[in-house]
Design an enzyme around this catalytic site. Sequence first.
Site, short mmCIF file in Angstrom:
data_model
loop_
_atom_site.label_atom_id
_atom_site.label_comp_id
_atom_site.label_asym_id
_atom_site.label_seq_id
_atom_site.Cartn_x
_atom_site.Cartn_y
_atom_site.Cartn_z
N ASP A 1 6.77 8.77 1.62
CA ASP A 1 7.44 7.67 2.30
C ASP A 1 8.95 7.92 2.18
OD1 ASP A 1 8.09 5.36 3.64
OD2 ASP A 1 6.73 4.08 2.50
C1 NOJ Z 1 9.25 3.05 4.93
C2 NOJ Z 1 7.95 2.35 5.10
O1 NOJ Z 1 7.40 2.03 3.84
C3 NOJ Z 1 6.93 3.15 5.89
O2 NOJ Z 1 5.82 2.33 6.15
C4 NOJ Z 1 7.52 3.68 7.15
O3 NOJ Z 1 6.56 4.39 7.88
C5 NOJ Z 1 8.69 4.58 6.79
N1 NOJ Z 1 9.69 3.81 6.07
C6 NOJ Z 1 9.33 5.24 8.00
O4 NOJ Z 1 10.01 4.32 8.74
#
Ligand code: NOJ
Length: 732
Positions: A289
């Site tokens: 993430d």
């Molecule tokens: C953080 C989030 O937790 C995740 O769900 C998301 O896909 C990513 N950022 C990318 O934007």
Amino acid sequence: MKRIFALLTILAFIQISVLAQVKSPVYKDKNAPVETRIKDLVSKMNLEEKILQLNQYTAGQNTNINNIGEAMKSIPAGIGSLIYFGADPEYRNAIQKKAMESRLGIPILFGYDVIHGFRTVYPISLAQACSWDPALVTEAAAVAAKEANLSGVDWTFSPMIDVARDARWGRVSEGYGEDPYTNATFGVATVQGYQGKNLSDPYSIAACLKHYVGYGESEGGRDYHYSDISMQSLWETYLPPYEACVKAGAATLMSSFNDISGTPGSANPYTLTDVLKKQWKHDGFVVSDWDAVNQLIAQGVAADRKEAGLKAFMAGVEMDMTDNIYFQNLKQLIDEKKIPMAKIDDAVSRILRVKFRLGLFDQPYTTIVDESARYLQPESKAVAQKLAAESMVLLKNNSNTLPLTASVKQIALIGPMADNKANLLGSWAAHGNEKDVESIAEGLQKEFDSAAKITTAKGCDFDGNDEKGFAEAVSAAQASDVILVCLGEKREWSGENASRSTIALPAIQEKLVQELKKTGKPIVLILSNGRPLELVRLEPLADAMVEIWQPGVAGGSSLAGILSGRINPSGKLSITFPLTTGQIPTYYNMRQSARPYAGKYQDIPTEPLYWLGHGLSYTTFAYGDVKLSTASIKKTDKLTVEVEVSNTGKVAGTETVLWYINDPACTISRPVKELKYFEKKELAAGAKTTFKFEINPMRDLSYTDATGKRFLEAGDYFVMVNNQKVKFTVTE
Ligand code: NOJ
């Protein structure tokens, strides 16, 4: 002469083939098997090229305030992936051209958060699951994939299949509720919609299961927080949706922010490698993430960025989302022999595999289609409309307050959500635009046209304590036959980093309803929110309540259809509504308690307001007695249970039958009930139909131990449906 000619022809052919090989290596041959192409390409890559493939940077402006990326001035042509915030295929193609013209011509994978629609925004995932209609969810995901793909997206960071039982956590809105089977079913449906039959089909995009794993358990509902998950719960509750979606062919996964009992999801060799790659044989890749590799330092398992990179990579995170740690540290870690080259090659191969399967090497560019032909097509809007209608839940309907009858001539439409468009989109609305949204006021106006006069008054804002609008709202209510009060949450109140200590609506909204109640007119509460709400004070004031969630572009007209009776509501909750925030966690599949009759709260009832599965209709359904094909089966046999359901009301309606299992005595304590199957059917007024569930003992009755091993025990079981509970026996 003939022979010489033949010889020359053969020589010419050999020369052409050799030349062709020099000019076009095997990895560029679209007819060669993917594994051969990967091997060939990896053998030609130098270390720098390999490391670049393991990184993801950003392209375009990130509007997610939780993850502001450092602006990437120059995008390296050999980068593995980009988070692509734009929607302009020409811009994407220009970046891609740079990549295709670089030494090896490896296409970039363009990823984006397409969560519940790209431009045609449909309901949030939590709502989608209330439709109990996976086939429709597949259609919606396919619409999203097509719009995204035509805008330059190859890969979406969706579906989120984190079982979520704490409504304070803002991200409950992004998944399919509190139940593992429901998350698995809708996760698979969504993957199938995005990926189509084949990843290389036109408009298919790769799915990314997230957030692997246990993110829904973040302590206290606080985002990014620690989660304490026993191995038993990991296997029983959090892993099953992932296993189902991996088996359904999901191309990628995203590692989670949370710490799983001491080992973060983004540095967890057990979940990322032992389970995912070795046991489930997943051959795609895992992306971290956003900044999750770097966050290993804050989580206290890495002293510095280099160690964080080492831990994440060795655990099984192949791609580093945005924090640049792999780019800056992997070479040194390889030189120091802390990371073996074979592991780098495996990681690169996994990323290339997804690119090859998507057909990106053979068709790296996005076909240019005008926006007017790309977005909000009539057939796409029809899917959004159907899904919005099916996901709305009629929570309460005393004395048939709904549907509104012809005698209703004056409607007071009150509340902060009454004429609001943006909030109906919900969080992560991709390129959704509020101008595409039909507000509740617009939907009602169209629906009732001259049949009733609608007077709209906001009454108050979503929060704050300004009561100045109350008087106007009360006077509209006094002049009406019915008051529709549209309350709820702003879209940014749920989603990432949007935890709340209470799931009640702000006091001002409750106060507005208390004032309106004094008029003595019937009150219909219309609730638009991204999580279950604490309705303990509001429910007694309402004659009827409709949960519309954050329904997307078609919210207004779908709700209007329900209010007028054109649409008979059929949604059922995919998550329990606790009576008060203090009841959290309360979920339908709790484990059996030592004293089920005791263990109650002294100050509030123990029962939630609405369990998962609650949802009313304008008709009534009568269930016949459950019939078993046999009362006793061997472990290897199958058992069919059926129930006849009759539509005993005056209008056609759709019923979803939810089948549960309970094992009352087992080596380990089992939940009070577990959802194992559901089916939805439409019934004309007066019609009856039989719903069947074929119990496959190993699939439906077994349990997993703390290592994931499945066991099936002989003994008594119960099958539960509606309010019936019927025993059957399993023998050796
Ligand atoms: C953080 C989030 O937790 C995740 O769900 C998301 O896909 C990513 N950022 C990318 O934007």
